[in-house]
Every structure is written in C-alpha cells, then in structure tokens.
Design a protein around this motif. Sequence first.
Motif, short mmCIF file in Angstrom:
data_model
loop_
_atom_site.label_atom_id
_atom_site.label_comp_id
_atom_site.label_asym_id
_atom_site.label_seq_id
_atom_site.Cartn_x
_atom_site.Cartn_y
_atom_site.Cartn_z
N LYS A 62 0.90 -1.15 -0.30
CA LYS A 62 0.26 0.18 0.03
C LYS A 62 0.59 1.30 -0.39
O LYS A 62 0.12 2.44 -0.69
N GLN B 35 1.82 1.71 -3.56
CA GLN B 35 0.95 2.29 -3.80
C GLN B 35 0.49 3.48 -4.13
O GLN B 35 0.37 4.25 -5.50
N GLU C 127 2.87 5.83 -5.63
CA GLU C 127 2.40 6.33 -7.48
C GLU C 127 1.11 7.27 -7.63
O GLU C 127 1.85 7.66 -8.69
N GLU C 128 0.79 7.44 -6.76
CA GLU C 128 -0.62 7.94 -6.56
C GLU C 128 0.04 9.50 -6.79
O GLU C 128 -0.57 10.63 -7.58
#
Length: 252
Positions: free
Chosen positions: A156, A159, A162-163
């Motif tokens: 997470k 992620q 990356e977001e």
Amino acid sequence: MNWNPFKPEPKKQIVPKAVERDFEREYGRLQQLEEQTKKLQKDMKKSIEADLAMSKSAVKISSDLLGNPLCEPDPGFLEMVTALDTAMKRMDAFNQEKVNQIQKTAMDPLKRFSSVFPSLNMAVKRREQALQEYKRLQSKLEKYEDKDKTGTVIAKLHQAREELRPVQHDFTVKNEQLLDEMPKFYNSRIDYFKPSFESLIRAQVVYYTEMSRVFGDLAQQVDRVEMTDDERERENEARLAELRGLSIVADD
C-alpha cells in the motif's frame, strides 16, 4: 486560500511558507487589480451615459424653445435662441465623437482586460484543487509510513507513492506557472492601459477645445444686449409683479 480544518493535514510541509506568502501576495494584487478595473469600467460607463444625457437634454431644450410661441413676436430673442440651438447641436455632435473615441480606445480595452480575470481565477482554483489532492495523498502516504512494515503495508505504501507522484508533479507545474505569470500579468497593466488613458485625455482636450470655440461664438451673439445679471433679475421681478397684478391670477 481555502483550507478545511476537518481534513487531515500532512506532517510534511507541502509548500514552503515563503512560497505560499509569495503566491498569496501576487494573487492578492491581481484580485485588487480586478476590483479596480471593474470599478473604473463602471465609473466610465456612468460618465459616458451622463455626458450623452446632458448634451441630448440641452439639444431638446433649445429645440423646444424654438417651437415655443415665446420666440415668435421677438426677432432678437428668436435669433438668440436659434444661435443657442445651433450651439447645442454642435456640442452634441462633438460630444458624440468624444464618446465614440472613449468607447473605442478606453472602454473596449477595459472590457478585454477584464475578460482575462475569469481564466486567471480558474487557474488559481485548479491550483488549489491540486494542492488539496496533493495534501490528501501525502497524508495517506504518511499514514502507511508510520505503520509496521508488513507485506500489505509495504504494498500500500508503494501504491500511495505511485498515486502521489503525478499529483505532486501536477501541483508543482501549476504552482510554478502561476508564480511566474501572475507578476508578469500584473506588471503588464501599465503598458496596456497607458495608450488608452492617453487617448482618453486627448479626447477630453479636443472636446473642451471645441466647446470653447462653440460657446465663444455663442457668446458673441448673446452678449449684444448689455445687461448685468442683477439687472436681469430686477427686470424679471418687475415683469412678474405686473403678471401677478392681472385679475386672472389675483388671489381669491
């Protein structure tokens, strides 16, 4: 800038305070410029409308006098009113020329300048939206960074990074662009408006120069009868006293 105290704020400083101060200062100057531009546009519109109404009213008064039975039995008075009517029509024509010049060289540029502000304000709004999204994702990233690094948390965390990356880039681009372009836009106001205001001043100078000629010609025609204002007032009072003495206006 809009700030919601109920949204979690990231621990990391997203925008340096000095940068935020610079941004608020520059945007504040543009907001003031927008307000002043709108006020100037409104005041000039009122001035133009008043000028047109004044000259049109003056023409109507002189025209009504010409059609009034008062002028018929007195050739001298009729000549004076005719001179007044000619002068008022000349004044109205010159006034219309002045208004057209001001509309073209001052009012229209003001409108075009004002039309830029909605796009500017929208760019600032998009920057604020990007900042809030940046803060939201930064807070999300920090939440996972504070947790024990289990396999799920690490996934997470990756992620979230990356977001965050494209949102951070998007905000940085918007922020830097506004910080670069807002001062340029503000500083351009002088070069933009200077020709307009010079034309405005010239239009007034030309108009009042012509008015000096118009009323100078009129003065030569109406000043033939040498009588002071006090003498005219005494004569009017005497004539009014005679009228009041008539039986048809006598008090019951």
